[in-house]
Design a protein around this motif. Structure first.
Motif, short mmCIF file in Angstrom:
data_model
loop_
_atom_site.label_atom_id
_atom_site.label_comp_id
_atom_site.label_asym_id
_atom_site.label_seq_id
_atom_site.Cartn_x
_atom_site.Cartn_y
_atom_site.Cartn_z
N ALA A 98 99.34 -6.66 65.27
CA ALA A 98 99.09 -6.96 66.68
C ALA A 98 100.25 -7.72 67.33
N GLY A 99 101.13 -8.27 66.50
CA GLY A 99 102.26 -9.01 67.04
C GLY A 99 103.40 -8.14 67.54
N TYR A 100 103.47 -6.89 67.08
CA TYR A 100 104.59 -6.02 67.50
C TYR A 100 104.16 -4.64 67.97
N ALA A 101 103.04 -4.12 67.49
CA ALA A 101 102.66 -2.75 67.83
C ALA A 101 102.12 -2.68 69.26
N ASP A 102 102.47 -1.60 69.93
CA ASP A 102 101.90 -1.33 71.24
C ASP A 102 100.66 -0.44 71.11
N PHE A 103 100.65 0.38 70.05
CA PHE A 103 99.53 1.27 69.79
C PHE A 103 99.22 1.30 68.30
N VAL A 104 97.94 1.34 67.98
CA VAL A 104 97.49 1.59 66.60
C VAL A 104 96.73 2.90 66.61
N HIS A 105 97.23 3.89 65.85
CA HIS A 105 96.65 5.23 65.86
C HIS A 105 95.56 5.42 64.81
N SER A 106 95.31 4.42 64.00
CA SER A 106 94.49 4.61 62.80
C SER A 106 93.23 3.75 62.78
N VAL A 107 92.62 3.54 63.95
CA VAL A 107 91.39 2.76 64.01
C VAL A 107 90.24 3.62 63.49
N ASP A 108 89.57 3.16 62.44
CA ASP A 108 88.54 4.01 61.83
C ASP A 108 87.31 3.25 61.33
N ARG A 109 87.16 1.97 61.72
CA ARG A 109 85.96 1.24 61.30
C ARG A 109 85.80 0.00 62.17
N SER A 110 84.56 -0.43 62.29
CA SER A 110 84.25 -1.52 63.21
C SER A 110 84.88 -2.84 62.77
N ARG A 111 84.98 -3.08 61.47
CA ARG A 111 85.62 -4.32 61.00
C ARG A 111 87.07 -4.40 61.46
N LEU A 112 87.74 -3.28 61.47
CA LEU A 112 89.13 -3.26 61.92
C LEU A 112 89.20 -3.53 63.43
N VAL A 113 88.25 -3.00 64.17
CA VAL A 113 88.20 -3.29 65.61
C VAL A 113 88.08 -4.79 65.85
N THR A 114 87.19 -5.43 65.10
CA THR A 114 86.99 -6.88 65.25
C THR A 114 88.27 -7.65 64.90
N SER A 115 88.91 -7.25 63.81
CA SER A 115 90.14 -7.94 63.38
C SER A 115 91.27 -7.74 64.38
N LEU A 116 91.43 -6.54 64.88
CA LEU A 116 92.50 -6.27 65.85
C LEU A 116 92.25 -7.00 67.17
N ALA A 117 90.99 -7.05 67.59
CA ALA A 117 90.67 -7.74 68.83
C ALA A 117 91.00 -9.23 68.72
N GLY A 118 90.62 -9.84 67.62
CA GLY A 118 90.92 -11.24 67.43
C GLY A 118 92.41 -11.50 67.37
N ALA A 119 93.14 -10.62 66.68
CA ALA A 119 94.58 -10.79 66.55
C ALA A 119 95.29 -10.58 67.88
N ALA A 120 94.85 -9.58 68.64
CA ALA A 120 95.47 -9.33 69.94
C ALA A 120 95.23 -10.51 70.88
N GLY A 121 94.03 -11.07 70.82
CA GLY A 121 93.72 -12.23 71.65
C GLY A 121 94.60 -13.43 71.31
N ARG A 122 94.78 -13.67 70.01
CA ARG A 122 95.62 -14.81 69.60
C ARG A 122 97.08 -14.59 70.00
N ALA A 123 97.52 -13.33 70.00
CA ALA A 123 98.91 -13.03 70.36
C ALA A 123 99.10 -12.91 71.87
N GLY A 124 98.00 -12.93 72.61
CA GLY A 124 98.12 -12.78 74.06
C GLY A 124 98.60 -11.41 74.48
N ARG A 125 98.22 -10.39 73.72
CA ARG A 125 98.68 -9.03 73.99
C ARG A 125 97.50 -8.09 74.13
N GLU A 126 97.73 -6.97 74.81
CA GLU A 126 96.74 -5.89 74.84
C GLU A 126 97.25 -4.78 73.93
#
Length: 242
Positions: A98-126
């Motif tokens: 989440a610190g460098y990627a603009d897109f993640v093409h491999s989202v395939d489970r809800s746990r990953l959604v939760t982890s990415l959302a938290g990481a994006a929020g901490r990094a201040g990125r969408e």
């Protein structure tokens, strides 16, 4: 001629050939060439190649392993590139990605959604997220190379759309090696087009369709892909980093 000069010439020739293939496929499909974005998959290749590609006008690059992508993205910061993460992603790598990627093409489970959302929020990125669809996966299962079965796309897409810090961008698939679509990339990509159409009915902005690689980009363009992920056809068969 220096090594870098020779390498740049090689990349320019390969890049022109791939762009010609994309343009030809667009014409054959009745599409505008500008409708399809080339993502150059730079996995295992050095940062020096990424810099040369940027000089040649490439703006989208992809990686599939965070341990390689993170330092490469840092080394190539400031080049105006958009970074796509295309590999299977462990939740414990979400913060780094989440610190460098603009897109993640491999989202395939809800746990990953939760982890990415938290990481994006901490990094201040969408973070733009694509649901990876495994066309060979049985209902309720993940594919052998990641991805959710088609009947799980809707629920996962809703989870991404509702998550702070994430933006539902669209769908991604890899042509299956097994199952009814094995050896039939065109049919696989047509199926992805159908799933994408259904997704856009509920999420109109989720219009990215990431499909097609070096061997099957023409079939992907014919089936409506908006982004093709090409590695070897651009970078060639040079020695790997490891």
């Amino acid at each position: 001629m220096t090594d870098l000069t020779a390498r740049k010439a090689e990349l320019a020739e390969n890049l022109a050939r791939v762009e010609q293939r994309i343009n030809g496929a667009c014409v054959a499909a009745g599409r505008e060439p500008g409708d399809v974005t080339l993502i150059v998959v730079t996995k295992t290749y050095p940062a020096s190649d990424v810099r040369l590609l940027a000089e040649l006008g490439v703006t989208h690059v992809a990686e599939n392993r965070d341990q390689d992508a993170a330092p490469k993205a840092a080394e190539c910061a400031g080049l105006g590139l958009q970074w796509h993460f295309v590999g299977q992603l462990q939740t414990n790598k979400a913060r780094s990605v989440a610190g460098y990627a603009d897109f993640v093409h491999s989202v395939d489970r809800s746990r990953l959604v939760t982890s990415l959302a938290g990481a994006a929020g901490r990094a201040g990125r969408e973070l733009g997220c694509l649901i990876q669809v495994a066309l060979d996966a049985p209902s309720g299962s993940l594919g052998s190379r990641g991805g959710v079965a088609p009947d799980a796309v809707e629920g996962l897409a809703d989870a991404v759309a509702e998550a702070d810090g994430l933006r539902l961008a669209g769908l991604m698939t890899v042509a299956p090696l097994e199952g009814p679509y094995a050896g039939r990339p065109g049919a696989a990509f047509e199926r992805l087009r159908e799933i994408s159409s259904g997704l856009r009915a509920a999420h109109p902005a989720a219009n990215m369709v990431s499909a097609g690689m070096s061997a099957d980009l023409e079939e992907a363009v014919a089936a409506g892909a908006t982004h093709v992920r090409v590695g070897s056809a651009v970078l060639g068969d040079r020695p790997r980093l490891r």
